[in-house]
Design an enzyme around this catalytic site. Structure first.
Site, PDB file in Angstrom:
ATOM      1  N   ASN A  48      53.871 -38.783 -84.901  1.00 43.66           N
ATOM      2  CA  ASN A  48      54.162 -38.898 -83.473  1.00 43.66           C
ATOM      3  C   ASN A  48      54.172 -37.483 -82.897  1.00 43.66           C
ATOM      4  O   ASN A  48      55.095 -36.716 -83.158  1.00 43.66           O
ATOM      5  CB  ASN A  48      55.529 -39.576 -83.292  1.00 43.66           C
ATOM      6  CG  ASN A  48      55.980 -39.596 -81.847  1.00 43.66           C
ATOM      7  OD1 ASN A  48      55.212 -39.279 -80.933  1.00 43.66           O
ATOM      8  ND2 ASN A  48      57.235 -39.969 -81.627  1.00 43.66           N
ATOM      9  N   TRP A  49      53.145 -37.172 -82.135  1.00 42.76           N
ATOM     10  CA  TRP A  49      53.035 -35.804 -81.601  1.00 42.76           C
ATOM     11  C   TRP A  49      53.942 -35.567 -80.393  1.00 42.76           C
ATOM     12  O   TRP A  49      54.058 -34.444 -79.925  1.00 42.76           O
ATOM     13  CB  TRP A  49      51.571 -35.517 -81.225  1.00 42.76           C
ATOM     14  CG  TRP A  49      50.725 -35.140 -82.404  1.00 42.76           C
ATOM     15  CD1 TRP A  49      51.020 -35.346 -83.726  1.00 42.76           C
ATOM     16  CD2 TRP A  49      49.446 -34.478 -82.381  1.00 42.76           C
ATOM     17  NE1 TRP A  49      50.009 -34.863 -84.532  1.00 42.76           N
ATOM     18  CE2 TRP A  49      49.029 -34.323 -83.717  1.00 42.76           C
ATOM     19  CE3 TRP A  49      48.614 -34.023 -81.360  1.00 42.76           C
ATOM     20  CZ2 TRP A  49      47.816 -33.708 -84.059  1.00 42.76           C
ATOM     21  CZ3 TRP A  49      47.409 -33.424 -81.697  1.00 42.76           C
ATOM     22  CH2 TRP A  49      47.024 -33.263 -83.034  1.00 42.76           C
ATOM     23  N   LYS A  50      54.527 -36.639 -79.882  1.00 39.44           N
ATOM     24  CA  LYS A  50      55.414 -36.520 -78.712  1.00 39.44           C
ATOM     25  C   LYS A  50      54.689 -35.769 -77.590  1.00 39.44           C
ATOM     26  O   LYS A  50      53.483 -35.948 -77.426  1.00 39.44           O
ATOM     27  CB  LYS A  50      56.735 -35.856 -79.114  1.00 39.44           C
ATOM     28  CG  LYS A  50      57.361 -36.537 -80.342  1.00 39.44           C
ATOM     29  CD  LYS A  50      58.755 -36.113 -80.638  1.00 39.44           C
ATOM     30  CE  LYS A  50      59.273 -36.874 -81.840  1.00 39.44           C
ATOM     31  NZ  LYS A  50      60.670 -36.642 -82.136  1.00 39.44           N
ATOM     32  N   GLY A 106      57.580 -36.572 -86.803  1.00 44.19           N
ATOM     33  CA  GLY A 106      57.401 -35.831 -85.569  1.00 44.19           C
ATOM     34  C   GLY A 106      56.816 -34.450 -85.849  1.00 44.19           C
ATOM     35  O   GLY A 106      55.607 -34.287 -86.059  1.00 44.19           O
ATOM     36  N   GLY A 107      57.672 -33.459 -85.870  1.00 49.98           N
ATOM     37  CA  GLY A 107      57.235 -32.065 -85.969  1.00 49.98           C
ATOM     38  C   GLY A 107      56.250 -31.785 -87.097  1.00 49.98           C
ATOM     39  O   GLY A 107      55.269 -31.054 -86.899  1.00 49.98           O
ATOM     40  N   GLU A 127      64.842 -44.749 -87.166  1.00 56.37           N
ATOM     41  CA  GLU A 127      64.950 -43.329 -86.845  1.00 56.37           C
ATOM     42  C   GLU A 127      66.364 -43.036 -86.345  1.00 56.37           C
ATOM     43  O   GLU A 127      66.662 -43.246 -85.154  1.00 56.37           O
ATOM     44  CB  GLU A 127      63.944 -42.951 -85.757  1.00 56.37           C
ATOM     45  CG  GLU A 127      62.501 -43.168 -86.161  1.00 56.37           C
ATOM     46  CD  GLU A 127      61.547 -42.225 -85.428  1.00 56.37           C
ATOM     47  OE1 GLU A 127      60.808 -41.516 -86.107  1.00 56.37           O
ATOM     48  OE2 GLU A 127      61.575 -42.189 -84.178  1.00 56.37           O
ATOM     49  N   GLU A 152      63.711 -41.358 -77.815  1.00 57.49           N
ATOM     50  CA  GLU A 152      63.539 -40.451 -76.670  1.00 57.49           C
ATOM     51  C   GLU A 152      63.187 -41.240 -75.404  1.00 57.49           C
ATOM     52  O   GLU A 152      63.561 -40.836 -74.304  1.00 57.49           O
ATOM     53  CB  GLU A 152      62.493 -39.383 -77.018  1.00 57.49           C
ATOM     54  CG  GLU A 152      63.061 -38.378 -78.009  1.00 57.49           C
ATOM     55  CD  GLU A 152      62.062 -37.779 -78.975  1.00 57.49           C
ATOM     56  OE1 GLU A 152      60.850 -37.855 -78.730  1.00 57.49           O
ATOM     57  OE2 GLU A 152      62.512 -37.230 -80.011  1.00 57.49           O
ATOM     58  N   GLY A 195      64.393 -34.253 -85.309  1.00 57.53           N
ATOM     59  CA  GLY A 195      64.199 -32.867 -84.896  1.00 57.53           C
ATOM     60  C   GLY A 195      65.361 -31.948 -85.230  1.00 57.53           C
ATOM     61  O   GLY A 195      65.435 -30.833 -84.711  1.00 57.53           O
ATOM     62  N   SER A 218      63.172 -35.902 -89.348  1.00 61.05           N
ATOM     63  CA  SER A 218      63.141 -34.684 -90.167  1.00 61.05           C
ATOM     64  C   SER A 218      62.473 -34.878 -91.528  1.00 61.05           C
ATOM     65  O   SER A 218      62.870 -34.271 -92.524  1.00 61.05           O
ATOM     66  CB  SER A 218      64.555 -34.112 -90.339  1.00 61.05           C
ATOM     67  OG  SER A 218      65.095 -33.728 -89.081  1.00 61.05           O
TER      68      SER A 218
HETATM   69  P1  13P Z   1      60.944 -35.243 -86.438  1.00 61.28           P
HETATM   70  O1  13P Z   1      60.105 -35.567 -87.635  1.00 61.28           O
HETATM   71  O2  13P Z   1      60.456 -34.033 -85.678  1.00 61.28           O
HETATM   72  O3  13P Z   1      62.409 -35.194 -86.780  1.00 61.28           O
HETATM   73  O4  13P Z   1      60.775 -36.464 -85.396  1.00 61.28           O
HETATM   74  C1  13P Z   1      60.916 -37.760 -85.847  1.00 61.28           C
HETATM   75  C2  13P Z   1      60.475 -38.678 -84.782  1.00 61.28           C
HETATM   76  O5  13P Z   1      61.122 -38.816 -83.755  1.00 61.28           O
HETATM   77  C3  13P Z   1      59.220 -39.403 -84.982  1.00 61.28           C
HETATM   78  O6  13P Z   1      59.043 -40.401 -84.025  1.00 61.28           O
END
Ligand code: 13P
Length: 250
Positions: free
Chosen positions: A11-13, A231-232, A165, A97, A171, A210
């Site tokens: 998920n690149w957000k 995410g990241g 999640e 989010e 994050g 994470s």
């Molecule tokens: P991170 O991997 O950056 O913690 O984000 C997780 C996330 O929200 C994936 O949708």
């Protein structure tokens, strides 16, 4: 238990400009016969071009949100059918989010999941507790409520993925203990089986929050963890590739 093919989802957000499309090309080139499914959900602005870059590879492309309606007067929103038209095969709905930034409640998330499935997409429904809820001992109650409220009726396993999640793990570099992940994933599986019977066996349950190449192997060994929503660490092909490799070994 049915054989569930594992899924590594990124998920690149709100990250990614055209130059980052090279990361997808690198990912596609490095995983020509992957032992798991691979999905990247870029911002909507990149979806179509990413789908072009990923065409013919094993990397699938998805959206990060959709509107519950098929079309209409909803300025700034994107329908599931539009995502499919742009080359998406999946869409994330109910990410924490979105729930926090846009006040999305379970009923809206469920409507989005229904719209996604109606448009032929796989709905990746996200649920998770806050730190306050966990500290108050409410985790399973919250997860049960979100699961019941956000997942549509009449699902088939091929069109639904559920991602756990924990909000406090997103994050932050903080990850639940393996026992905590197992508790929630086993609880989710039991809840889905109670509601959908055999159809629930094939629904993939992802852990997100994470996930890194350094912790992926132990997380993927937890029962009822069928992959990750990342995410990241999904922004760089090398990091995401490390997570994919851990999933292929699991
Ligand atoms: P991170 O991997 O950056 O913690 O984000 C997780 C996330 O929200 C994936 O949708």
């Amino acid at each position: 238990m049915s054989q569930r093919r594992k899924l590594a989802a990124g998920n690149w957000k709100m990250n990614g400009l055209q130059a980052q499309l090279d990361e997808v090309a690198a990912l596609a080139g490095a995983h020509t016969d992957p032992g798991c499914d691979i999905l990247i959900c870029p911002p909507a602005t990149l979806l179509s071009r990413m789908a072009d870059r990923a065409a013919g590879s094993f990397v699938a492309v998805g959206g990060q949100d959709c509107h519950p309606a098929l079309s209409g007067a909803h300025t700034g929103d994107i329908s599931a059918r539009m995502l499919a038209d742009a080359g998406a095969s999946h869409v994330i709905v109910g990410h924490s989010e979105r729930r926090t930034d846009h006040g999305e409640q379970d009923a809206v998330v469920r409507g989005k999941a229904e719209a996604a499935i109606a448009a032929g997409l796989v709905a990746v429904v996200c649920i998770g507790e806050t730190l306050e809820q966990r500290e108050a001992g409410e985790t399973l109650r919250v997860i049960g409520t979100q699961l019941a409220g956000s997942v549509p009726d009449g699902i088939d396993a091929a069109s639904l993925v559920v991602a756990y999640e924990p909000v406090w793990a997103i994050g932050t570099g903080k990850v639940p203990t393996l026992g905590q992940i197992a508790e929630v994933h086993n609880f989710m599986r039991a809840g889905l089986v109670a509601r959908f019977d055999r159809a629930a066996d094939g629904v993939r349950l992802l852990y997100g929050g994470s996930v890194k190449p350094s912790n992926a192997t132990e997380i993927f060994a937890v029962s009822n963890v069928d992959g990750a929503l990342v995410g990241g660490a999904s922004l760089k092909a090398d990091d995401f590739g490390g997570i994919i490799a851990a999933l292929e070994r699991a």
